[in-house]
Design a protein around this motif. Structure first.
Motif, PDB file in Angstrom:
ATOM      1  N   ILE A  31     -75.786 -75.450   2.305  1.00 38.77           N
ATOM      2  CA  ILE A  31     -74.925 -75.495   1.124  1.00 38.77           C
ATOM      3  C   ILE A  31     -75.578 -74.673   0.017  1.00 38.77           C
ATOM      4  N   SER A  32     -74.891 -73.658  -0.456  1.00 42.26           N
ATOM      5  CA  SER A  32     -75.498 -72.693  -1.386  1.00 42.26           C
ATOM      6  C   SER A  32     -75.899 -73.327  -2.708  1.00 42.26           C
ATOM      7  N   GLY A  33     -75.128 -74.293  -3.201  1.00 40.72           N
ATOM      8  CA  GLY A  33     -75.498 -75.014  -4.407  1.00 40.72           C
ATOM      9  C   GLY A  33     -75.856 -74.108  -5.567  1.00 40.72           C
ATOM     10  N   ARG A  34     -77.042 -74.305  -6.112  1.00 35.36           N
ATOM     11  CA  ARG A  34     -77.467 -73.450  -7.223  1.00 35.36           C
ATOM     12  C   ARG A  34     -78.192 -72.195  -6.748  1.00 35.36           C
ATOM     13  N   ALA A  35     -78.295 -72.033  -5.404  1.00 39.96           N
ATOM     14  CA  ALA A  35     -78.901 -70.826  -4.811  1.00 39.96           C
ATOM     15  C   ALA A  35     -80.228 -70.506  -5.504  1.00 39.96           C
ATOM     16  N   CYS A  36     -80.325 -69.340  -6.155  1.00 34.61           N
ATOM     17  CA  CYS A  36     -81.549 -68.953  -6.884  1.00 34.61           C
ATOM     18  C   CYS A  36     -81.390 -69.118  -8.395  1.00 34.61           C
ATOM     19  N   ASP A  37     -80.259 -69.659  -8.812  1.00 41.01           N
ATOM     20  CA  ASP A  37     -79.943 -69.812 -10.233  1.00 41.01           C
ATOM     21  C   ASP A  37     -80.021 -68.473 -10.969  1.00 41.01           C
ATOM     22  N   HIS A  38     -79.709 -67.405 -10.254  1.00 41.51           N
ATOM     23  CA  HIS A  38     -79.759 -66.069 -10.861  1.00 41.51           C
ATOM     24  C   HIS A  38     -78.712 -65.920 -11.965  1.00 41.51           C
ATOM     25  N   TYR A  39     -77.652 -66.704 -11.895  1.00 40.99           N
ATOM     26  CA  TYR A  39     -76.611 -66.626 -12.929  1.00 40.99           C
ATOM     27  C   TYR A  39     -77.205 -66.871 -14.313  1.00 40.99           C
ATOM     28  N   HIS A  40     -78.213 -67.740 -14.375  1.00 42.12           N
ATOM     29  CA  HIS A  40     -78.863 -68.041 -15.646  1.00 42.12           C
ATOM     30  C   HIS A  40     -80.193 -67.311 -15.822  1.00 42.12           C
ATOM     31  N   ARG A  41     -80.795 -66.876 -14.729  1.00 44.85           N
ATOM     32  CA  ARG A  41     -82.136 -66.294 -14.777  1.00 44.85           C
ATOM     33  C   ARG A  41     -82.152 -64.779 -14.571  1.00 44.85           C
ATOM     34  N   PHE A  42     -80.987 -64.134 -14.695  1.00 45.44           N
ATOM     35  CA  PHE A  42     -80.907 -62.717 -14.350  1.00 45.44           C
ATOM     36  C   PHE A  42     -81.849 -61.853 -15.188  1.00 45.44           C
ATOM     37  N   LYS A  43     -82.046 -62.185 -16.454  1.00 48.95           N
ATOM     38  CA  LYS A  43     -82.946 -61.371 -17.288  1.00 48.95           C
ATOM     39  C   LYS A  43     -84.377 -61.468 -16.796  1.00 48.95           C
ATOM     40  N   GLU A  44     -84.807 -62.659 -16.437  1.00 50.76           N
ATOM     41  CA  GLU A  44     -86.140 -62.848 -15.859  1.00 50.76           C
ATOM     42  C   GLU A  44     -86.291 -62.041 -14.578  1.00 50.76           C
ATOM     43  N   ASP A  45     -85.268 -62.086 -13.728  1.00 52.07           N
ATOM     44  CA  ASP A  45     -85.326 -61.366 -12.451  1.00 52.07           C
ATOM     45  C   ASP A  45     -85.336 -59.851 -12.667  1.00 52.07           C
TER      46      ASP A  45
END
Length: 411
Positions: free
Chosen positions: A64-78
């Motif tokens: 279940i993908s759920g929050r996956a890598c939370d890249h939606y909120h952490r994209f600037k960090e990534d």
């Protein structure tokens, strides 16, 4: 090598963002328990079977993908990490289900989010490579038959028009569809992925719909952003004949049906070709008669020579080529640096012989949710702790940075 060569990594929205609500999230919810039970029958590598620090392939939560890598909120960090690794480009995808959660109703907050994502890349000197469709569908469209719906190309055109109108001034490179042949194979021939149908006619019908969708997308993007570069990304296998008439014929047929069918229908309506390279298939009175001297964690043969031969074959189209995916599942990070170096070396050989390759995107920037396989395959340059979401740069990522530096000095 082209003076503006792009180096980076790739990702897709469903695999990294988290918090999605689409046909895949519904399919995950319904099938996760059954797939966990099936997992108990598999002969997992020890480091997978005995894993205690992450989702287990024997647990339904793993699928279940759920929050996956939370890249939606952490994209600037990534993206900060990507910049620190010497990248000058990044491939991402737009999540259609966020943009158009209900038919004809566009979510302006979601559009604004992706504008912010693109701007974050621009602020860091990373060229955005934007994929418009990476397999997932809004639920309303899936309920209408998905890509098999006769109006699918029209629905896609409307969505693409909305996105390109919003982002057109900030995006130079668009990929309309990702691996249409893989999508159709797994969804409509093997029946392994949503909507899980097994029918040869539906397989070809879905390909036909996606060809139509690409054409409509190409035209609407050109109308909205005339200077944009537009392509599609294809998963291509290097079919190698073991020799003899029958094997040569099988290779020729496989190339025509698998590698070039879609491209042959759209090559006059693309500005570049995106190549996703993972697979080699030795043809010896059958397919996949490989020696498998070295394989990934997923059992995929590592065969760098294949990327050279496919790039050479694609040169006949006279279009710029970008390697839009090339990667390895390697949880222990023992083979990744060598994998990248050897594939880039083969790519460089093709370039030196006149093939117009202008970019290389490793798959993937982050460990992520690998579709029906769940979370266990580790493709990332960046390791993700799925409990804490902590990012850790793998040693191979620094080796890739060194390689980028060496290659750039040769320009």
């Amino acid at each position: 090598m082209h003076k503006d060569f792009l180096w980076g990594a790739a990702a897709s929205s469903h695999q990294v963002e988290g918090g999605n609500y689409n046909d895949w999230t519904e399919w995950e919810r319904v099938t996760a328990e059954a797939r966990a039970k099936q997992g108990k029958l598999k002969n997992w590598p020890d480091f997978i079977a005995k894993a205690v620090d992450g989702p287990s392939p024997l647990q339904k939560e793993h699928y279940i993908s759920g929050r996956a890598c939370d890249h939606y909120h952490r994209f600037k960090e990534d993206f900060d990490i990507a910049k620190s690794l010497g990248h000058n480009a990044h491939r991402l995808s737009i999540e259609w289900s966020r943009i158009e959660p209900e038919e004809g109703e566009f979510n302006e907050k979601a559009v604004a989010h992706y504008k912010e994502v693109v701007q974050a890349l621009r602020d860091r000197g990373l060229e955005p490579f934007v994929t418009l469709w990476h397999w997932t569908l809004p639920l309303w469209l899936a309920k209408k038959g998905g890509v098999l719906n006769k109006k699918f190309p029209d629905y896609f055109e409307q969505y693409v028009g909305k996105i390109t109108e919003a982002l057109g001034n900030d995006v130079n490179f668009w990929i309309t569809v990702n691996e249409p042949e893989i999508y159709s194979l797994d969804s409509y021939l093997k029946g392994a992925r949503p909507p899980q149908k097994k029918n040869l006619f539906l397989f070809y019908a879905s390909i036909a719909r996606l060809i139509q969708a690409h054409r409509k997308a190409y035209r609407i993007i050109k109308k909205t952003a005339p200077s944009a570069h537009i392509g599609a990304a294809f998963d291509m296998t290097y079919f190698e004949s073991a020799g003899g008439f029958i094997n040569d014929f099988l290779k020729w047929a496989a190339d025509g049906i698998w590698n070039f069918h879609f491209l042959n229908h759209i090559h006059k309506e693309v500005d570049f070709i995106g190549l996703n390279y993972y697979f080699h298939s030795r043809v010896n009175y059958g397919f996949n008669k490989n020696k498998n001297k070295e394989t990934s964690d997923m059992g995929w043969e590592i065969y760098p020579k294949g990327i050279y031969y496919i790039l050479k074959a694609l040169a006949k189209y006279g279009l710029p080529i970008y390697v839009t995916e090339n990667g390895i599942a390697d949880a222990k990070d023992e083979r990744r640096a060598r994998f990248i170096k050897n594939h880039v070396s083969m790519m460089e050989a093709a370039i030196q012989e006149g093939t117009d390759v202008r970019g290389y995107f490793y798959w993937s920037l982050l460990d992520n949710f690998e579709w029906d396989k769940g979370f266990w395959p580790r493709f990332g340059l960046i390791e993700v702790d799925y409990k804490t979401m902590k990012r850790t740069i793998r040693p191979s990522a620094w080796e890739y940075k060194k390689l980028i530096g060496i290659m750039n000095k040769e320009l």
